[in-house]
Design a protein around this motif. Structure first.
Motif, PDB file in Angstrom:
ATOM      1  N   GLU A  96      94.048 -39.417  68.282  1.00 49.29           N
ATOM      2  CA  GLU A  96      93.330 -39.517  69.551  1.00 49.29           C
ATOM      3  C   GLU A  96      94.328 -39.373  70.682  1.00 49.29           C
ATOM      4  OE1 GLU A  96      91.113 -43.114  69.793  1.00 49.29           O
ATOM      5  OE2 GLU A  96      90.165 -42.829  67.841  1.00 49.29           O
ATOM      6  N   VAL A  97      94.025 -38.457  71.597  1.00 52.22           N
ATOM      7  CA  VAL A  97      94.870 -38.249  72.752  1.00 52.22           C
ATOM      8  C   VAL A  97      94.043 -38.577  73.980  1.00 52.22           C
ATOM      9  CG1 VAL A  97      96.228 -36.556  74.040  1.00 52.22           C
ATOM     10  CG2 VAL A  97      96.130 -36.436  71.543  1.00 52.22           C
ATOM     11  N   GLU A  98      94.652 -39.258  74.921  1.00 54.79           N
ATOM     12  CA  GLU A  98      93.934 -39.650  76.120  1.00 54.79           C
ATOM     13  C   GLU A  98      93.556 -38.414  76.925  1.00 54.79           C
ATOM     14  OE1 GLU A  98      94.750 -42.186  80.146  1.00 54.79           O
ATOM     15  OE2 GLU A  98      95.789 -42.792  78.324  1.00 54.79           O
ATOM     16  N   GLY A  99      92.318 -38.368  77.366  1.00 53.97           N
ATOM     17  CA  GLY A  99      91.839 -37.232  78.156  1.00 53.97           C
ATOM     18  C   GLY A  99      91.094 -36.214  77.306  1.00 53.97           C
ATOM     19  N   ASN A 100      91.311 -36.222  76.025  1.00 50.62           N
ATOM     20  CA  ASN A 100      90.611 -35.285  75.133  1.00 50.62           C
ATOM     21  C   ASN A 100      89.396 -35.962  74.536  1.00 50.62           C
ATOM     22  OD1 ASN A 100      92.564 -33.415  75.569  1.00 50.62           O
ATOM     23  ND2 ASN A 100      93.603 -33.713  73.611  1.00 50.62           N
ATOM     24  N   GLU A 101      88.350 -35.222  74.369  1.00 53.82           N
ATOM     25  CA  GLU A 101      87.158 -35.724  73.701  1.00 53.82           C
ATOM     26  C   GLU A 101      87.346 -35.517  72.213  1.00 53.82           C
ATOM     27  OE1 GLU A 101      84.942 -37.242  75.551  1.00 53.82           O
ATOM     28  OE2 GLU A 101      86.036 -36.675  77.338  1.00 53.82           O
ATOM     29  N   SER A 105      89.278 -32.029  70.498  1.00 51.97           N
ATOM     30  CA  SER A 105      90.465 -32.074  69.650  1.00 51.97           C
ATOM     31  C   SER A 105      90.253 -31.264  68.376  1.00 51.97           C
ATOM     32  CB  SER A 105      90.815 -33.528  69.314  1.00 51.97           C
ATOM     33  OG  SER A 105      89.779 -34.099  68.542  1.00 51.97           O
ATOM     34  N   TRP A 116     100.206 -36.044  87.706  1.00 51.80           N
ATOM     35  CA  TRP A 116      99.897 -37.342  88.300  1.00 51.80           C
ATOM     36  C   TRP A 116     100.857 -37.721  89.408  1.00 51.80           C
ATOM     37  CZ3 TRP A 116     103.773 -40.923  87.659  1.00 51.80           C
ATOM     38  CH2 TRP A 116     104.696 -40.668  86.649  1.00 51.80           C
TER      39      TRP A 116
END
Length: 130
Positions: A96-101, A105, A116
Motif C-alpha cells: 500500500e502506497v499513500e495516495g494510490n488507490e 496499484s 509538497w
C-alpha cells in the motif's frame, strides 16, 4: 531550780545529740539517699526483662502465614505455531502506497506525486512588481 533547769537542758541536748547520731548512723556513707535508690517499678521491670526467654524460631512457624513460591511457567508465543504460514501471507500481501488507490496499484501506472515543498509568492510583492 536553776540546777534542775540545767539538768533538763543537758538531758534534752543529750537526747537531741543521740537522735542525730542515730540518724547519721543509719544514713551513712554507704547507704544510698532517697534520690539514688532505684525505683521499685524499674527494679521489677529489669528483673522480668532478665528472666525473659524468647521461644526459639522454627522453620515451620511461617507455614500458615506465607505462601510457597513457585516460578511461573514460561508463556508460549502465539507466533511459533504458524510461523511459516504467516511469512507466506506477508510475502503475498499487496503493498500500500499513500495516495494510490487499491485499483490504481494493480494497473502499474504510477500516480502523480505532488510537490509538497512549494513556495507561494506573496500577492503584495506580485502586485508591486507590476
Amino acid at each position: 531550780m536553776l540546777a534542775s533547769l540545767r539538768v533538763s537542758t543537758a538531758r534534752s541536748a543529750a537526747s537531741a545529740v543521740a537522735r542525730v547520731a542515730r540518724v547519721n548512723a543509719v544514713r551513712g556513707f554507704i547507704a544510698p539517699t532517697v534520690s539514688r535508690r532505684a525505683d521499685f517499678v524499674q527494679e521489677l521491670y529489669l528483673k522480668e526483662l532478665k528472666a525473659y526467654k524468647p521461644t526459639p524460631v522454627k522453620d515451620s512457624d511461617s507455614a500458615g502465614q506465607v505462601q510457597t513460591f513457585s516460578a511461573p511457567k514460561t508463556p508460549k508465543s502465539p507466533e511459533e505455531a504458524d510461523l511459516a504460514a504467516s511469512l507466506k501471507e506477508y510475502e503475498n500481501m499487496a503493498v500500500e502506497v499513500e495516495g494510490n488507490e487499491g485499483a490504481a496499484s494493480a494497473t502499474s501506472t504510477p500516480a502523480a506525486v505532488e510537490d509538497w515543498l512549494v513556495e507561494e509568492e506573496d500577492e503584495d510583492e506580485h502586485a508591486a512588481k507590476h
